[in-house]
Design a protein around this motif. Structure first.
Motif, PDB file in Angstrom:
ATOM      1  N   LEU A   1      39.052  -7.916 -52.679  1.00 24.93           N
ATOM      2  CA  LEU A   1      37.656  -8.664 -52.988  1.00 24.93           C
ATOM      3  C   LEU A   1      37.872 -10.272 -52.864  1.00 24.93           C
ATOM      4  O   LEU A   1      38.783 -10.675 -53.484  1.00 24.93           O
ATOM      5  N   PHE A   2      37.169 -10.661 -52.264  1.00 27.00           N
ATOM      6  CA  PHE A   2      36.763 -12.343 -52.177  1.00 27.00           C
ATOM      7  C   PHE A   2      35.629 -12.693 -52.905  1.00 27.00           C
ATOM      8  O   PHE A   2      34.818 -12.537 -52.882  1.00 27.00           O
TER       9      PHE A   2
ATOM     10  N   ASP B   1      39.053 -15.895 -37.427  1.00 25.89           N
ATOM     11  CA  ASP B   1      40.575 -15.794 -37.131  1.00 25.89           C
ATOM     12  C   ASP B   1      40.938 -14.892 -38.521  1.00 25.89           C
ATOM     13  O   ASP B   1      41.942 -14.088 -38.402  1.00 25.89           O
ATOM     14  N   LEU B   2      40.370 -14.943 -39.545  1.00 20.50           N
ATOM     15  CA  LEU B   2      40.603 -13.811 -40.580  1.00 20.50           C
ATOM     16  C   LEU B   2      40.363 -12.881 -40.214  1.00 20.50           C
ATOM     17  O   LEU B   2      41.060 -11.694 -40.613  1.00 20.50           O
ATOM     18  N   VAL B   3      39.059 -12.584 -39.900  1.00 20.65           N
ATOM     19  CA  VAL B   3      38.523 -11.237 -39.801  1.00 20.65           C
ATOM     20  C   VAL B   3      39.620 -10.629 -38.520  1.00 20.65           C
ATOM     21  O   VAL B   3      39.902  -9.334 -38.738  1.00 20.65           O
TER      22      VAL B   3
ATOM     23  N   ALA C   1      39.627  -1.380 -39.900  1.00 21.93           N
ATOM     24  CA  ALA C   1      39.030  -1.819 -41.131  1.00 21.93           C
ATOM     25  C   ALA C   1      37.546  -2.366 -41.179  1.00 21.93           C
ATOM     26  O   ALA C   1      37.038  -2.555 -40.124  1.00 21.93           O
ATOM     27  N   THR C   2      37.230  -2.589 -42.491  1.00 24.35           N
ATOM     28  CA  THR C   2      35.711  -2.967 -42.481  1.00 24.35           C
ATOM     29  C   THR C   2      35.650  -4.310 -43.391  1.00 24.35           C
ATOM     30  O   THR C   2      36.225  -4.340 -44.374  1.00 24.35           O
ATOM     31  N   LEU C   3      34.645  -5.332 -42.881  1.00 22.52           N
ATOM     32  CA  LEU C   3      34.336  -6.221 -43.739  1.00 22.52           C
ATOM     33  C   LEU C   3      32.895  -6.043 -44.171  1.00 22.52           C
ATOM     34  O   LEU C   3      31.980  -5.347 -43.355  1.00 22.52           O
ATOM     35  N   ILE C   4      32.714  -6.314 -45.551  1.00 19.79           N
ATOM     36  CA  ILE C   4      31.373  -5.885 -46.206  1.00 19.79           C
ATOM     37  C   ILE C   4      30.949  -7.268 -46.769  1.00 19.79           C
ATOM     38  O   ILE C   4      31.741  -7.902 -47.529  1.00 19.79           O
ATOM     39  N   ASN C   5      29.672  -7.523 -46.505  1.00 21.58           N
ATOM     40  CA  ASN C   5      29.198  -8.996 -47.056  1.00 21.58           C
ATOM     41  C   ASN C   5      27.828  -8.673 -47.951  1.00 21.58           C
ATOM     42  O   ASN C   5      26.683  -8.284 -47.405  1.00 21.58           O
ATOM     43  N   THR C   6      27.798  -8.802 -49.190  1.00 20.92           N
ATOM     44  CA  THR C   6      26.643  -8.595 -50.116  1.00 20.92           C
ATOM     45  C   THR C   6      26.394  -9.738 -50.729  1.00 20.92           C
ATOM     46  O   THR C   6      25.795  -9.869 -51.762  1.00 20.92           O
ATOM     47  N   ALA C   7      27.227 -11.056 -50.659  1.00 24.85           N
ATOM     48  CA  ALA C   7      27.339 -12.191 -51.194  1.00 24.85           C
ATOM     49  C   ALA C   7      26.104 -13.044 -50.686  1.00 24.85           C
ATOM     50  O   ALA C   7      24.959 -12.930 -50.811  1.00 24.85           O
TER      51      ALA C   7
ATOM     52  N   ALA D   1      46.046  -7.632 -45.435  1.00 20.35           N
ATOM     53  CA  ALA D   1      46.716  -6.400 -46.242  1.00 20.35           C
ATOM     54  C   ALA D   1      45.723  -5.432 -46.519  1.00 20.35           C
ATOM     55  O   ALA D   1      46.319  -4.455 -46.837  1.00 20.35           O
ATOM     56  N   CYS D   2      44.409  -5.546 -46.301  1.00 16.72           N
ATOM     57  CA  CYS D   2      43.505  -4.580 -46.788  1.00 16.72           C
ATOM     58  C   CYS D   2      42.798  -3.866 -45.850  1.00 16.72           C
ATOM     59  O   CYS D   2      42.531  -4.386 -44.723  1.00 16.72           O
ATOM     60  N   SER D   3      42.440  -2.556 -46.229  1.00 14.03           N
ATOM     61  CA  SER D   3      41.628  -1.564 -45.098  1.00 14.03           C
ATOM     62  C   SER D   3      40.343  -2.077 -45.302  1.00 14.03           C
ATOM     63  O   SER D   3      39.491  -1.927 -44.463  1.00 14.03           O
ATOM     64  N   VAL D   4      39.707  -2.649 -46.297  1.00 13.06           N
ATOM     65  CA  VAL D   4      38.350  -3.059 -46.453  1.00 13.06           C
ATOM     66  C   VAL D   4      38.283  -4.469 -47.238  1.00 13.06           C
ATOM     67  O   VAL D   4      39.265  -4.420 -48.128  1.00 13.06           O
ATOM     68  N   VAL D   5      37.555  -5.539 -47.038  1.00 12.18           N
ATOM     69  CA  VAL D   5      37.279  -6.764 -47.684  1.00 12.18           C
ATOM     70  C   VAL D   5      35.875  -6.837 -48.038  1.00 12.18           C
ATOM     71  O   VAL D   5      35.046  -6.594 -46.896  1.00 12.18           O
ATOM     72  N   SER D   6      35.608  -7.040 -49.280  1.00  7.86           N
ATOM     73  CA  SER D   6      34.351  -6.984 -49.760  1.00  7.86           C
ATOM     74  C   SER D   6      34.053  -8.456 -50.088  1.00  7.86           C
ATOM     75  O   SER D   6      34.857  -8.969 -50.984  1.00  7.86           O
ATOM     76  N   LEU D   7      33.059  -9.222 -49.755  1.00 10.54           N
ATOM     77  CA  LEU D   7      32.948 -10.662 -50.249  1.00 10.54           C
ATOM     78  C   LEU D   7      32.022 -10.861 -51.466  1.00 10.54           C
ATOM     79  O   LEU D   7      30.751 -10.207 -51.242  1.00 10.54           O
TER      80      LEU D   7
END
Length: 333
Positions: free
Chosen positions: A160-161, A227-229, A236-242, A206-212
């Protein structure tokens, strides 16, 4: 109330399109018992044409499409003593002149956080099963995978970011599952959340999922780079609801083109919506959900109900629970 003449004068100013969702009849009925209306509900545009309607207003109620409380408008509201916002951010309407008057302002961000956190949780659980990736591979190959390698919901890591109202609620939801939650937020107190604090590169690696869930500030604009992604593990999955502008979109697109195993679930983009020629529309590993995570339809009544509860406290002389501290207004979404 027993003495109707003692009710404070109020005015509701917001866009018409969502007013009925935020302030449905049952919410308006509750407000009728607490305030005396100075005028029928109006829009911010109509208020700008006739600011004199604020002359006797003590309580300003608003939501989406609020008026901007600049010096000129405030000069027309000498009796104003509280602003209640049935929406998340107070940034669109507050100004230095407003804060200088030390008028309390209430935000319904905690009510709007509920559907966003629910949506994020749903996407996190789907992502741990790599549901979006497997679905697109089935569509492309017209075959079912045999024993696909997925992280799953047991002892996986979720990142969680941001640990604001929404991030904290997501963390609380995840405590019901057998996953390890990592988080990155330089100013949050993680006590009681059951998360492990790490720096942003470790969060992605380190994470399988990162949620912003971070606010959009000068220091967070474009902070989620390609670079981060690219540090994300396979599948893995990036989720952005922010906020869409948290992500450096061109570099994200470059990574997603190279890494078809990754998935980006983007409820928000920058700009929003993307231009018609945006690769976000055509990349198979991008899921666009058109800003549906926040309160929609009947969910919006939660924010109106929060305003009623706060208004009831105000007229009783009780402490407000959702007043926005001036020093934190800039970091609230």
């Amino acid at each position: 109330m027993d003495d109707l003449d003692s009710r404070p004068a109020a005015l509701l100013v917001m866009e018409e399109r969502r007013r009925g969702d935020v302030y449905p009849p049952e919410v308006l009925d509750a407000l009728d018992e607490l305030v005396s209306w100075s005028a029928p509900p109006i829009t911010a545009e109509r208020l700008a044409q006739d600011p004199g309607v604020l002359a006797d207003v003590e309580i300003l109620l608003t939501g989406w499409g609020p008026p901007r409380l600049d010096a000129d408008l405030l000069d027309h509201a000498p009796r104003l003593r509280a602003v209640l916002v049935a929406a998340g951010s107070v940034r669109p309407l507050t100004t230095p002149e407003f804060w200088a008057r030390e008028i309390p302002i209430v935000s319904a961000a905690s009510a709007n956080a509920i559907p966003v956190a629910e949506f994020a949780l749903a996407q996190i659980l789907l992502a741990l099963k790599q549901a979006h990736r497997i679905a697109r591979e089935i569509r492309a190959s017209r075959t079912y995978p045999v024993n696909p390698p997925v992280a799953g919901g047991y002892r996986s890591r979720v990142g969680l970011f941001g640990l604001g109202a929404i991030g904290r609620l997501v963390a609380a939801h995840l405590r019901r599952f057998d996953v390890e939650v990592l988080a990155c937020d330089p100013v949050a107190d993680p006590a009681g959340l059951g998360v492990r604090m790490v720096e942003l590169p470790e969060l992605f690696a380190a994470c399988s999922v990162v949620s912003l869930h971070a606010p959009l500030l000068p220091e967070t604009r474009g902070v989620v780079t390609g670079d981060l992604v690219g540090l994300l593990e396979t599948g893995a999955t990036l989720i952005n609801t922010a906020r869409g502008a948290l992500v450096d979109e061109p570099s994200l697109v470059d990574v997603l083109r190279r890494r078809s195993d990754l998935t980006a679930v983007l409820d928000v983009t920058w700009p929003e919506p993307p231009p018609p020629d945006s690769p976000l529309f055509t990349l198979p590993n991008v899921v666009l959900t058109a800003h549906v995570a926040g309160a929609l339809g009947g969910e919006r009544a939660r924010m109106g109900e929060l305003v009623v509860d706060e208004l009831r406290r105000l007229v009783r002389g009780e402490a407000l629970r959702h007043a926005v501290p001036p020093d934190r207004a800039h970091i609230m979404a």
